[in-house]
Write a protein that holds these residues in place. Structure first.
Motif, short mmCIF file in Angstrom:
data_model
loop_
_atom_site.label_atom_id
_atom_site.label_comp_id
_atom_site.label_asym_id
_atom_site.label_seq_id
_atom_site.Cartn_x
_atom_site.Cartn_y
_atom_site.Cartn_z
N UNK A 2 0.83 -1.20 0.00
CA UNK A 2 0.00 0.00 0.00
C UNK A 2 0.87 1.25 0.00
N UNK A 3 1.95 1.24 0.76
CA UNK A 3 2.86 2.39 0.78
C UNK A 3 3.52 2.59 -0.58
N UNK A 4 3.95 1.48 -1.20
CA UNK A 4 4.58 1.58 -2.52
C UNK A 4 3.61 2.15 -3.55
N UNK A 5 2.37 1.70 -3.54
CA UNK A 5 1.38 2.23 -4.48
C UNK A 5 1.13 3.71 -4.23
N UNK A 6 1.07 4.10 -2.97
CA UNK A 6 0.83 5.50 -2.64
C UNK A 6 1.98 6.39 -3.11
N UNK A 7 3.21 5.95 -2.87
CA UNK A 7 4.37 6.74 -3.31
C UNK A 7 4.42 6.84 -4.84
#
Length: 359
Positions: free
Chosen positions: A299-304
């Motif tokens: 989720x963090x990777x997609x957000x970044x």
């Protein structure tokens, strides 16, 4: 209407009804009360859904949701709850092993053709009576196993609608296989612990989480992407994020809120509050923790990646194109866009190139 589509639609729903009736039969056998046959009425909505689907959809499925699977859940889950909550069927005795050997011997005896034709029905009925006397936990576990198998096979046989491709269906079925294995392990591994069986509140909590996890099977959102309409602008950040990464976000949501997250909470409560610790319980707790951490990391990777893409689009509109968009592309950059010291105009292919700013 195609004959194959009609056949698949009817046969799949017939399998659902028959399996639900078997579960109702086991409830009446355990409870010794005919009133539980009223649970069979839960199959009436499936008959109505079949008629409506054949009339309005020509037997094919719907977008994002399978009413047949959902009604199948409604028809069989109450029976499984009653079987799991019955106090007299929690543990098997050695009698079940003897019955299993007797059934195996009878099946081998019949398969060798040692019975005459005029006694086939009588011997078959004798075999059915023998099977019906198998230990109830074995029956309940078998119903759980066949329930999950019918969900996968039924989703495979049900005619697909125009909104889902065969490739997406194959991805969905592979996801269901892994999901079903985790769900079966959750119920069998926790409910077989004697300390858990003796506490009704734990049994209710485990069955409630199990029922909640089953709600993911009627949905097809995990493999379908929402099309971004022209009305969605970059100012609507949340809607744009859902639009671009709908399938990925749904997979993350399933893991965090429907499966691995609730399973982890239940197992931590068992270990921390009720002091129920077994080797398999510790292993699957660690597995759930790892799954939750990986989903949060994704989720963090997609957000970044999403915010980097928005910044690149914003710079493009202002005339200052970023040097390294994170999404592979090939764009002609204007002068002075990447080098402030040297003035040059060039068309730079960006496909396959990633710089440190994007990492």
């Amino acid at each position: 209407m195609e004959l194959r589509v009609l056949f698949n639609a009817l046969v799949t729903r017939l399998l659902f009804v028959l399996h639900s009736l078997v579960a109702v039969w086991r409830v009446t056998e355990v409870k010794k009360e005919p009133k539980y046959w009223l649970l069979a009425l839960l199959n009436l909505p499936l008959c109505l859904e079949t008629a409506l689907t054949l009339k309005f959809k020509q037997g094919r499925g719907y977008k994002w949701f399978s009413p047949a699977i959902f009604i199948y859940l409604i028809s069989i889950v109450p029976s499984l709850w009653l079987l799991e909550l019955h106090p007299e069927i929690q543990f098997c005795s050695n009698k079940s092993e003897l019955l299993g050997q007797s059934i195996s011997e009878k099946v081998q005896h019949y398969s060798r053709g040692e019975t005459r034709d005029n006694h086939i029905l009588e011997k078959a009925w004798d075999l059915v009576n023998t099977v019906s006397t198998v230990c109830e936990p074995v029956w309940t576990l078998g119903l759980h196993q066949t329930f999950l198998l019918f969900l996968i096979i039924g989703r495979w046989l049900l005619p697909i609608g125009g909104e889902i491709t065969r490739d997406q269906l194959s991805q969905l079925l592979l996801m269901f296989v892994g999901t079903a294995a985790d769900i079966l392990e959750f119920t069998s591994e926790t409910l077989e612990i004697e300390n858990v069986r003796n506490k009704h509140i734990l049994v209710y909590a485990i069955l409630a989480v199990w029922t909640w996890s089953m709600l993911q099977f009627p949905l097809d959102l995990a493999v379908q992407h929402v099309e971004c309409g022209p009305s969605i602008s970059s100012k609507k950040v949340f809607r744009l994020l859902l639009c671009r990464h709908s399938a990925d976000l749904w997979n993350i949501g399933i893991s965090l809120f429907i499966q691995d997250g609730p399973f982890l909470i239940v197992r931590l409560i068992l270990m921390g509050y009720f002091n129920v610790i077994t080797q398999m319980l510790v292993f699957f707790t660690a597995k759930n923790i790892l799954s939750v951490m990986l989903q949060l990391y994704r989720l963090i990777v997609l957000s970044l990646d999403f915010h980097a893409s928005l910044r690149y689009q914003s710079n493009s509109r202002k005339g200052g194109v970023a040097c390294c968009p994170c999404e592979p592309n090939s764009i002609s950059l204007p002068p002075n866009s990447c080098d402030t010291d040297e003035k040059e105009s060039a068309s730079i292919p960006l496909e396959g190139s990633v710089t440190a700013e994007c990492l």
